[in-house]
Structures are given as C-alpha cells and as structure tokens.
Write an enzyme that holds these catalytic residues in place. Structure first.
Site, PDB file in Angstrom:
ATOM      1  N   GLU B 329     -20.669  47.740  21.211  1.00 14.04           N
ATOM      2  CA  GLU B 329     -19.948  47.143  20.092  1.00 14.04           C
ATOM      3  C   GLU B 329     -18.805  48.004  19.565  1.00 14.04           C
ATOM      4  O   GLU B 329     -18.716  48.281  18.369  1.00 14.04           O
ATOM      5  CB  GLU B 329     -20.933  46.824  18.944  1.00 14.04           C
ATOM      6  N   VAL B 330     -17.939  48.441  20.460  1.00 16.21           N
ATOM      7  CA  VAL B 330     -16.765  49.208  20.019  1.00 16.21           C
ATOM      8  C   VAL B 330     -15.663  48.227  19.620  1.00 16.21           C
ATOM      9  O   VAL B 330     -15.187  47.450  20.442  1.00 16.21           O
ATOM     10  CB  VAL B 330     -16.268  50.146  21.136  1.00 16.21           C
TER      11      VAL B 330
END
Lengths: 538, 538
Positions: B329-330
C-alpha cells in the site's frame, strides 16, 4: 487499514501526536450525556484519603452500599504524578472538596419499578454554595444515577483528582432502558452476569431482561418442577439455583436495575419437554409420532395448571411487576401434523386457523398472569400483536424485527401505537449481529420516536432494549463483545434527542467513556485505533 | 436463532439430550489432526500424582521446560469422580501408564528455523511395546509437537485420566505456519502476546509474525534510535523494551516458534516521522510543504544509512534468519507533490515512473538486508511483486489481497510461483474480518495449493499465515476474537489435505478442541450453541 474510522470521525481525528490517525478522547464528560450541564473552568481538588460522602437526607441499605461502591469506583482511574501537575498552583483552583453530601429527600423504595423517579441534581462549587458539593434527588434511584455521574466528573491529577465547578440537572428520556441476555444457547457464569449488571449501572440502564431458557437448555432450577432443569439443562453445573437468582436480583436492586424474566412460550421450548411430559406437542409423520416435539400443546388443561404454578413461582422470585412471555416465532407445522390438535380445533370450530389456536393459548396465558396473586403485567414479542392475537390493553409489545417481515420497525411502531399499546424497541439494537469495522454509529442513529405518529402515539414508546442473543456468546466474550457498544444504546435511551443526533460530536466522548470503563477493570473492547492508559494491564 | 449452525453441521447436531440443537464434541481427538493415528479400544490409566516423563535420548533446556509445562497442561481438564467411573473394571483396561519416555535422537537446536524438522511418533501401549509409552523424534521441535499431541490424548476419568492404546506418526504439511499480530493500531500487553503464543504452540503454529509498528504508533524501543519510540509511541507505557522483546523471543523459542518481525516500509511509516527527521517525504501543496508526510523519502542517502543501522539491530534482537519488510500500500501522491523527488527522478531518467522509484527504494533495502552480518532473508507483501519491482530470487512473497485487485489470490499464487518465487498465503485468513454467525468453515475450505500450477509451482508454497490486524483489537478482545478461529487455520496448515476437506467431519473435533483450550484457562469463544464443563468458571 484505518479508513473506516476516518470516514466516520473525520472531525475527531487528532493531529496532535505527529499526525497519527486515531480518535482523541474528550475529558470530564459524563456518559450518557445529562440533560443539562454547566461547567466552569474553576475546579476543586479531591484527595482520596480525605474524601467522604455525608448523608444529609433519608438513608437506607441501597444508599450505604452505593457509597461504599462509589468510593472505590471514583478513584479507579490511572493516577500518575505527571498528570496535570499544575493543580493548586493556578488561579482556577478553588480549594479542596473533602465532602459531598447526599440529599435524598424522600424515603427509599425497596425495589426499582416501572414508574421510579431517576431525576437528580449535582452541584459542585456552585454560585449558591461555593466550595460545597451536593447530590440531590427525590428518590434513591436518582441518587444512584447522580453518584454515577459525579464519579465520571473526576479527572486524575497526580495522586488526587480534579473536579470542575459544575451543575448537572438530569433525568432520563425513556423509562424503559433495558438490556437482554440469553442464558440458554450458552450458559453465562454468575460473575459475568454481575459484571454486566455493574456496567449497565455505569451506563444508567435500568432493566435486565433475562431470557433465561430456550430450545437449547433450561438452566432455571424450579422448586415446584425440579425435573425441568434436571433434564433440560446442559449439565448439573449449568444451572441457576434459587440462591443464584435471588443473588442476582439483589445485586441488580442495589443498582436500581429491575430484573425482567422471560420464559418464552409456546415456541422456543424444546428444553422444557424432557422434564414435563405432555407439555410439548408431539409431531406426527405418516400417521404416528416421529419422536420430535413442537410448541406447547395448547389443547391440554393440565398444561395451563403447570404454567399457572410455574409463573407464580417465577414472578415471586424475580420480584418485578412485569414478566416477559415471549410468543415469538411459533411454527405451526407440528400442530398441523398432530391429530389430537386437529380434533380439538374441529371441536372448537377453528379448523385450519392456527393463528386462532395460538390466540387461544396466549389469551389463557395472559389471564393466568393477570390473575396471579400480584396481578402481574407482561411484555410479549411483536408476533403476538402481528398475528392478530387478541391481547389485553395493558400488554407491552416488544418490537424486534429488523427486516420488512411483515413491515419495517417504524411501520410496526406506528401500528402498535395506533392500536393503543405501549411498546419497547429492540430492532436497531441486536448487538449480537457483529460486523467488521465500526458499527456504533448505526446504534446511535436509531431513534425510537422517529416514526409517523401523533404525540399520543409517541408517548406510548416506553423506551428500548439492546439484545445480546447467545448463539455465539458465552462467558469468554460476553463483556468485550457487548461493551462499549451497549453504551451507545444507553445514551440514546437516557439523553435528550437534541444531544444525541451527531456521531462526530459523540465520538470523543465515547472514546473517553470506553477508557473509563477499562480503567474500572472491565474488558471493554476498542472502537478504531486508540489507546487508554489502562489498556497495558488488561 | 440457531439455523446457521444447523445448515453447517447437520450431521453433527446430536439428539442425545432430548433433541436440543447443538454440536456434540468428539472425545480424544488430536487437533490439528495427525497424519496417521491408530487407536485401539484398550486403554491405560494415568494417575497424575505418579506420572512422569523420562528423558532417554538427548536433553536440553527446551526439553526440560516443556516437561514442566506439559505436566501442568496435561492435567488441566475438569476432573470429576462421576466421569467415566467404569475404568479399571472392564476388560479394556491395560494397566497404569506411570511413565512416558521422551526419546530425542539428535542434539537440540537452539532456535527454531525455516528448515526445522517437526516430525515425531507417539507409541502408547503399542503391539511392539505393550504397557509402555514413548515419544520419539529426530528433533527437539518434533518432541515439542509430540508432547502437545500426547497431552490431547488424555481423557478425564475420575481424578485420573484414560489414554487409549495409540500410535501416532505425524509431520506438518507446510513448513511456514504463521500468525500475524499488529501492535501499532493498538498496543498489546506482553501477557496477552504470551497467552497467544501459548495457544499457537497448542495448535502447532511455528511462526509469530509480529507487525510491530505502523502509521499509528511505534512501540519498538530502539537502542540506536531511541527517539523513534519516544516520539512515536502512544505513551511511554505503550512500548516494547529490549527486555520485553528478548522475553517474547525466548518464550517463543521454548515453544518452537520463530519470531518474524515486520518493519513495514516505505509506506505505513507515519509514526516513524517525529523521531527521525528527514526520513519521511514532506508533502507539498501550492508550492510549499503542507505539514503532512508521505512514505519514506527514497532520494536521501542518509535514509539508507538509518535503515541499515536499524535493521542490523532488529535482526540481532529477533534472532530469526528472516525479516518481513512490508512494502504494501505505497501511495504515490505525496511523492508526486514533492519537487525534490521530481528533480531526483529527472536526474535518474525515471520522470513520472513512481513504481520505478519504489523499485529503487526496495532494491536498496533488499541489498541492505542481504548484506547484514547474518545475510538475512526477507518476506515482502505481494504489491512489491505486483508492481514489477525487481526483487531477488530468494524473496518470499506474502500474498494477502482477497479481492480481485489486481487479481484473485489463486491467480496471484499462480503468477508468483510461475516467476519462481516462494510464497506464503494469508488472503483467506484475515481473522480481523469478523461477521455474524459461523465463519470457520470459510477458513477451513481454503487450500493454499488449490490453484492452477505445476507440481514445481505448488512446492513453492511454503504455507500460510492467519492475520489479526489491530484496528479493532487490543488486549481486551484479542484472545476470544482470535481463538478458536485460528485453530481452523492451524489444521489446514499442519494436516493432510485429505483429512481437512470435510467441515462436517471437523465440527465435532473442533468443538472438543475449543473445550480443551478453555479447560486450559484461555478465554476461547464458542462457535454455535454448546457447552463445556469449564465454561462456568470463565
């Protein structure tokens, strides 16, 4: 992973600690929110070792027990020399509060009841009595509620506690503020029931609706019919003795909580069968009994004698004027299969009309209850009304269905009150229906008086009950699963509708309250990401 | 209210107690189910006061601690003079079993590791050694698993215990059987983590994946960078000291459990920011920093020096060869806003390609880990693979997404293994996603090797991990919410796929296991309506 929390409570997510996303609790707010609170910035300091309550009005055992209890509860918050270290040094400090007087202006009542007065006032360092503290009520029940509110005003300050100059004037919106537990699908240990009652009192609930028995087990030990529990409980250790029950009724009484027992009939009675032969309808298949059983057989006179005797015992033991008679989810298929039932219906000219047969049963049962020595009152689940059963005018109808079967709860309330019945709502507050993420706002957004109806109809809404059915709940998870979600219902039932229509405003207060209950030693689960000082010790 | 249970477990609903609808537990079954069990009807009797384990092979502290532990655990079931009162009187009684020998055939290893051997055999009153009891293994880890299985064979009989003549030959299906806890969204008390580890050992899990830090808090106390927790933890009491961590690593080691620490970067790092200035990317709005922060800034050399030093400390403290590097989840939006990042990307000819920027960061981090003194290995969440980041051949890819973003987990496993990477599955086992009713069968019906792939691809499946993310979980509800649901995953990972494809067959065994864990003193919640002898004391 925290987006749900943000959606709900964008206004309350603090950026104070380097921008971490979690809800910041409020400080010094009473839950459920009182009708009127005035707080000044000035404060007094309570030193635990010097503090006492003094009784300046009437006195009784309930009051004395409450004083002992609150002297423990008040000081259960985490203390730390570094918390609020500035006290006594600033200009807001108005001295020490070493005594709070309890002014009960009428004699104590022995048991809480449907018309009990729960109004109270708190004055701490008020303009008409600076430096003093008083809790005043016309009723012991009001004093209890006032003590709870007072205990929530304290803020830890070093090893002492600060309390702001405050006036509270408070009373409940609804008289019926209940919580239902189910001890049939799983047995609940006495200790857990007491923990639950203590938490109910801390949230100003006033009715413990005890769904004692059901299909799965019959833990109630009857003196008159001991075989019911001997053959119907899970094991001999999964039972509630007469002593257990009086113990719980007493524990609740001391906290201003009525115990409303439910013995649900004629359905939901499978566990009654082994201990009371002939009670249940024998189901038939291919012309003979198939060994299974249905609802209570309404055609046998002996069954009404049994019910008279059993409910006489029950109403004596539980003490409340009311008893809950159930009446939900009666399946007709077993009655339809049984030739004796068919013959009875022919003889009474109601062939094929099973709702009418149910009505005959319910009418007789209502007569039995109304003619008991104490002329008791009763609640029934909504089906009894929905099925067109003729019920007495003073019946309280308990609305529970959440789906549109037959109609939604708002329409149901409209119909029930149109017919002139008093009613209690549970549809929105089935806390057993868990889901991922925050669900509390759903409970908070439900208002039992939000339906189409006249003022007279709305006044027939006595209140509501949260329910925790026991299919997936026993002593291991009862407390964390129920609390603090139940606190949300408590505020809806106690506080003004004008104060309980904004989840964003409620969120930080609810967060404070959850930490408070945790501080007091209860395993109260969190809402979104958060911390409490006492969560390191649970 | 109990229909869900019936749908699931029609075959296992007993009619024994007057037809009450609840699941009847099995007796004497080991959970997770061993690969091979042979049981006779003959039995021996264990008298707690006379019983002992004797060490006939190698010995070590792990073994001695385990002997002490199991002498307590074995006898924790409820005893009653009325349970199985017939023992010793019937022809099946084969005498007393006063001693079980532990035959460890090789020297103890100090720490559990990825290639550890967990195979064992149990022989109780076997045909080749009647009247005797032995647990045999080539490895201390196998002895631990054997002791657990042996302890589950005991059946209360009066104040003694019966054990059938039994042979067990057992080994795990998968080497990687993990459970992930998150201590950032809420702090988890050490005691609860230990309770959880104890329950993991009782279910033969062998990896505690510790998601120590995240956006919300940084409870890990670093010796080299103490400001990280000073400024990033909720409060000074919401921290894990070096002593706490070595305490937990030791507790796990004694139970054959590896501790796999996760320090997730470059996203999920908000709590790292205050204690390590310049680490996080400063987000811009209207041409200037807006005071918020994004992922780790991958353009500054100083940040890699910091990570090198921090991970050197981490891998020393946690002892396992592996570390979990996160990488999920960057979000690119903050990187996109920052002019220094833009300039760096121009200079490196990757303008606009933020996945490439992420790859640069990850590649450098992987190099850092691989060049630490112990040449450590690593896991990453699936996005690192999904985003096309070039990763080393020995990376273990952790598959977690359950939705079809970008694809379902079966397709993901196919792709990851097609590319030749080893992998671990969590998608089916996010236990934090709670719902009403029974959910265990969903966990039971998921098989990590059920995807389209060659045998070679299937062998790249190392196993799986159950996850309990912490948004709604702290010490109050961790144990009941996690257990016994996690036990279902444990069996899927340990037992043969041929033994774990039938929920109806598993239900009574699972019910027995839940009562067993409750007997041992853990707040393990129920599935459907049921009872255990020890649920009256929880």
């Amino acid at each position: 992973m925290w987006s749900e929390v943000l959606v709900l409570a964008t206004l309350t997510v603090g950026l104070s600690m380097g921008g971490f996303p979690y809800i910041t609790p409020s400080t010094g707010n009473v839950w459920p929110k009182p009708q009127m609170t005035e707080t000044q910035e000035t404060y007094m300091v309570i030193r635990p070792e010097k503090f006492k309550f003094s009784v300046v009005g009437h006195d009784c055992d309930i009051l004395q027990e409450a004083i002992n209890r609150y002297k423990r509860t008040m000081f259960s918050g985490p203390t730390s020399p570094t918390l609020n270290p500035v006290w006594r040094k600033d200009e807001k400090f108005n001295g020490f509060l070493d005594e709070v007087s309890l002014n009960l202006m009428a004699e104590c009542e022995e048991y809480p009841h449907q018309y009990m007065d729960e109004q109270y006032q708190i004055k701490i360092d008020s303009s008409d009595a600076p430096g003093n503290g008083t809790i005043i009520s016309q009723s012991i029940w009001g004093i209890l509620r006032g003590l709870e509110s007072f205990s929530q005003l304290l803020l830890p300050a070093g090893s002492d506690f600060n309390v702001n100059s405050t006036q509270v004037m408070d009373f409940p919106r609804f008289a019926h503020r209940g919580f239902m537990l189910d001890t049939s699908r799983h047995y609940l240990p006495i200790k857990k029931i007491k923990d639950h009652l203590e938490l109910m009192a801390m949230n100003k609930f006033n009715i413990f609706h005890w769904h004692v028995v059901d299909d799965q087990s019959f833990p109630y030990v009857s003196e008159r019919f001991p075989q019911l529990s001997e053959l119907g409980s899970f094991t001999p250790i999964h039972q509630y003795s007469a002593q257990n029950i009086s113990d719980i009724v007493e524990f609740a009484r001391l906290r201003g909580i009525r115990v409303l027992p439910e013995f649900d009939t004629p359905g939901h009675t499978r566990s009654w069968g082994p201990g009371q032969p002939e009670l249940l309808t024998s189901c038939y298949k291919d012309g003979k009994p198939d060994g299974t059983y249905g609802p209570i057989d309404p055609t046998l006179d002996g069954n009404y004698d049994f019910l008279t005797s059993l409910f006489e015992e029950i109403t004596e033991r539980f003490h409340d004027h009311y008893v809950h008679l159930g009446g939900d989810e009666v399946s007709f298929s077993c009655w339809e299969s049984n030739p004796n039932i068919t013959a009875y219906m022919e003889a009474h000219n109601i062939t094929g009309d099973y709702a009418k047969l149910e009505e005959i049963y319910i009418s007789k049962l209502l007569d039995i209850i109304a003619n008991l020595p104490n002329k008791n009152g009763y609640l029934v689940w909504q089906e009894v009304f929905d099925n067109g059963v003729k019920i007495a005018a003073d019946t309280i109808v308990h609305v529970w269905k959440s789906e549109h079967i037959p109609i939604g709860w708002k329409e149901e309330l409209e119909k029930v009150t149109e017919a002139g019945y008093r009613t209690v709502l549970s549809s929105c507050w089935y806390l057993n229906y868990i889901s991922y993420g925050d669900d509390w706002y759903k409970y908070y957004e439900c208002d039992p008086q939000e339906f189409n109806g006249t003022d007279t109809q709305k006044q027939l809404i006595l209140g509501g009950e949260a329910c925790m059915w026991g299919e997936y709940v026993d002593g291991t998870n009862l407390i964390p699963r129920t609390w603090p979600r139940a606190a949300v219902v408590a505020e809806k039932l106690w506080s003004s509708s004008a104060h309980t229509n904004d989840t964003n405003a409620a969120a930080p207060r609810l967060e404070e309250h959850r930490c408070r209950l945790l501080d007091r030693g209860y395993q109260v689960q969190p809402f979104g990401p958060s911390y409490c000082l006492s969560d390191v010790d649970v």
